[in-house]
Write an enzyme that holds these catalytic residues in place. Sequence first.
Site, PDB file in Angstrom:
ATOM      1  N   THR A 161      50.816  -3.042  28.850  1.00 55.45           N
ATOM      2  CA  THR A 161      52.133  -3.486  29.144  1.00 55.45           C
ATOM      3  C   THR A 161      52.708  -4.412  27.893  1.00 55.45           C
ATOM      4  OG1 THR A 161      52.326  -3.019  31.243  1.00 55.45           O
ATOM      5  CG2 THR A 161      53.966  -4.634  30.448  1.00 55.45           C
ATOM      6  N   LYS A 207      59.405  -0.068  32.032  1.00 56.98           N
ATOM      7  CA  LYS A 207      58.851  -1.082  32.804  1.00 56.98           C
ATOM      8  C   LYS A 207      59.220  -2.544  32.940  1.00 56.98           C
ATOM      9  CE  LYS A 207      54.598  -2.944  34.176  1.00 56.98           C
ATOM     10  NZ  LYS A 207      53.086  -2.909  34.018  1.00 56.98           N
TER      11      LYS A 207
END
Lengths: 296, 296, 296, 296
Positions: free
Chosen positions: B96, B171
Amino acid sequence: MHIGFLGLGNMGGPMARNLLKAGHTLTVFDPSPLATAALVELGARTANSPAELARDGVAAIVTMLPTAAHVKDVYLGAEGLLANVTRGVLLIDSSTIDPLSAREVAKAAAAQGNPMLDAPVSGGTGGAAAGTLTFMVGGTDSAFDHAHPLFAAMGKNIVHCGASGNGQVAKIANNMLLGISMVGVAEAMALGVALGMDAKVLAGIINTSSGRCWSSEINNPFPGVLENAPASRGYSGGFGTDLMLKDLGLATEAARHAKQPVVLGAAAQQLYQTFSLQGYGGLDFSAIINLFRREA
Amino acid sequence: MHIGFLGLGNMGGPMARNLLKAGHTLTVFDPSPLATAALVELGARTANSPAELARDGVAAIVTMLPTAAHVKDVYLGAEGLLANVTRGVLLIDSSTIDPLSAREVAKAAAAQGNPMLDAPVSGGTGGAAAGTLTFMVGGTDSAFDHAHPLFAAMGKNIVHCGASGNGQVAKIANNMLLGISMVGVAEAMALGVALGMDAKVLAGIINTSSGRCWSSEINNPFPGVLENAPASRGYSGGFGTDLMLKDLGLATEAARHAKQPVVLGAAAQQLYQTFSLQGYGGLDFSAIINLFRREA
Amino acid sequence: MHIGFLGLGNMGGPMARNLLKAGHTLTVFDPSPLATAALVELGARTANSPAELARDGVAAIVTMLPTAAHVKDVYLGAEGLLANVTRGVLLIDSSTIDPLSAREVAKAAAAQGNPMLDAPVSGGTGGAAAGTLTFMVGGTDSAFDHAHPLFAAMGKNIVHCGASGNGQVAKIANNMLLGISMVGVAEAMALGVALGMDAKVLAGIINTSSGRCWSSEINNPFPGVLENAPASRGYSGGFGTDLMLKDLGLATEAARHAKQPVVLGAAAQQLYQTFSLQGYGGLDFSAIINLFRREA
Amino acid sequence: MHIGFLGLGNMGGPMARNLLKAGHTLTVFDPSPLATAALVELGARTANSPAELARDGVAAIVTMLPTAAHVKDVYLGAEGLLANVTRGVLLIDSSTIDPLSAREVAKAAAAQGNPMLDAPVSGGTGGAAAGTLTFMVGGTDSAFDHAHPLFAAMGKNIVHCGASGNGQVAKIANNMLLGISMVGVAEAMALGVALGMDAKVLAGIINTSSGRCWSSEINNPFPGVLENAPASRGYSGGFGTDLMLKDLGLATEAARHAKQPVVLGAAAQQLYQTFSLQGYGGLDFSAIINLFRREA
């Protein structure tokens, strides 16, 4: 049952009509002659004052008023309901007001032998007309049971939230969260699109992930994501920004009295206030996304 | 398929195991000998460097790293993957990181003939072990189709979010909203209880009303509302406050570069930062409610 | 002049003493017998109720009360000042309350021929004792001129802020800004020190630059920067966090009624509320810096 | 002294001119031929690249660049200053960048024997032209002493803030506070006026009370309060909203890396970002008051 109904506005009017439809008889009062006339046409009796309404042999009284000041005036005033109502008559206030005021009025009512419920609603004018409102009710079990058939005539989801005032607490806690979530969805959608995503794809991902909420699924603020949401018709209809502002004001004020921090609640209130100041208070509250998007 | 896997931490370790289970052969790399040993025991080959891994005849490489700096170093460094990988090998980064860095690396990979996907996950270490992760994937259709069997071996919900970087966008947009919603639920629950409501009753009302969201339904921050939520076990397990802080930092930074306001996103970040400073960064992020409750 | 003085607390007591010192005669009232006894010792007469005080031949009445509810009760109640005072007697309320309430009471007073001024103070209990308070006064020119000698006996800086209520407006606008600036200084000092600067050096730079403000120069929240500031004595003395909270509550409430956004004002209020909830409401408001510093 | 000067924009251009005026000789570099031509006319030599400038026998080099990325490129790049400069040459970077980057570059310089100072300025283009800039300087005592005459030629207030990077820390801490204070003054002024006060009277009270700050006294955002402030000329000139945004971004990013909460700093950043999005990024930052005022 013979019911007094006080306050025949956009919400109160259709609620009273649903009580008539369910077979109850009504005595109504509203300062607007037009509003009362509409009910009289459907068979309601009319009273010339709250006092007269209270004395008209009613078994229960329902009130639907704009602010706590109105509620206090109508119930506690020298010419008000409590000074004129018969002992034992059930009192139901469906106005959205602060819990402290609700408890103050209910306490005065109980002291003279009138059980009282606070019963604010959600569902908007559409729900009021369709008889599908949610009632969040505070008060004793017996008063709640007694009033249940009346709520059932006007709504669909009837929740007993606990003791007096808790109907208001539930409403403002829920609506504060709603106001926050909507700003959150607005920021997330605007950010995702600014970074290159398709709005529908992003909404789809959020709605199957941990960001999902009523504001993303049912009232997504990004135009075109949901065909039937206010965002897809210029933010008309729905739940007005200024109504959200009112509820956030009630929540932050109640929090202040309870010495309880509501950091994002207060921030959301200020954002809607900023947006309202720019002239958009009449739009559905999902229009707040326009605060975060460059004008077309 | 012969796959290189780089980064065998709490997430990467179980993901690599699931690839092995699905019948793929693996060459793995991690600076920790313990982490590689665990995979070697299960049949994986080991490489002594990213460069060696890239040259080990792999058809695809999956990376799972903590920050954008690590990703850039591993891919773009002089001794990195791009400098050593064969043209045509598929590259998948499941870290991420910010979308700009993801796009920068993917562009460099594409320029030398290596299709690359950004594919951050949600679902935590539990989902990684169970093979039920959600993959949010950015990149070309053909790369996505090519990689699908690998994702399917490690996860359950595989979403193509659009072009390169959009996996990361999805995300951080979702997690920013999640971070905001959780604070909103915490404030609403703490306020309602301070005003006299029962926490379970309030949660029940919210969950059938417009305030409902993942944070109220699945991870309610008030102790005792949900038996299996972190709130009912001292906020252990779950998604750590400092991990939420990392994602909010990525979101507000991406917003800054996109010149996009995220008012509540930034406010939520600061609240988690305040809470982390008080020493609670390791607790599930729903523990943020303790910032709003008087200590017992 | 013969003056009635109502409210002999931490502020009102010393203010009344300074009127006596200046040669005025006083009739005083306070629910606490101890508080009145202290003034009687110095030569004041005592009244048994606000009504009795109003009828004791006074030429002016000064009130110093904790909240708007007290002010309304004392002035507008059935047994209150307005119902008992002689036409023409000058009324001065030095309580800090919301401008709307101040205007409501002053309007009722004016309607029966009693000029009334709102005259909240700043300067704290030290300034009250030393007779160096600042008075922010709202009301007509003639009432202001008439009252000037009384203010001069109790304070040093006497400012006519315009029409009725404007004394309160000035006070809450100033104190809202003060509350914001203090948080700003706290964040800037904590950040600078966390990034490696010496606190005194940083304060020196700020105080000669565009960040300078009363909170950085006179009441710097970082311990050790100013020898005589509350920060250098454990945040004792000074202006309590809960008093700042009260003023921020008045400001945000007045803003709500005026439909005026106060984004940082509301945020600052929530931060002090969070800090107060942690048990620190009695510390000087500069202690808010501890919300932003890791505990020693 | 023979000085290299790199970066001849709105700030760097006049700073270089003041060095020439003070009798120093200059070799300059800027990608814009127009910018270099202006300096050549005044007697400066020109270089075709940073590398050439570094090799032109200079005793010191001053750089004035827009971002940390530029600074790193110019100093650390393969064709940059460090790769080409003679050991012992003094390096001064007057760009406003994050402290971590400043320290990284200074450390690399020191490692090869070049003392380096970070020396961001305040005072704007006016101060640059008039030679009255404030320099906030981080680095060793000896480098500071060595550079003092150069700073004195370009500025008036020269402050040694401590070790390397502390010049940047002082600047972003001060400017974050400035950004917060300005929003605070804007909210307080807008609120006071909405509640019925005269803007000049309110400003006068604040400026003699505990709310006073640079933003209320020197750059009051309410039109007409100060004849010479940007607010009285349509918010032209002054310190642009987008420049304030840049500094707030540096401050919140530095805070993030230091794990330090800056709640109001982040909120102020988001408000300026919202205002900039509406198209007003070029106005003086005091124009933020228009976010809180109904349009005329």
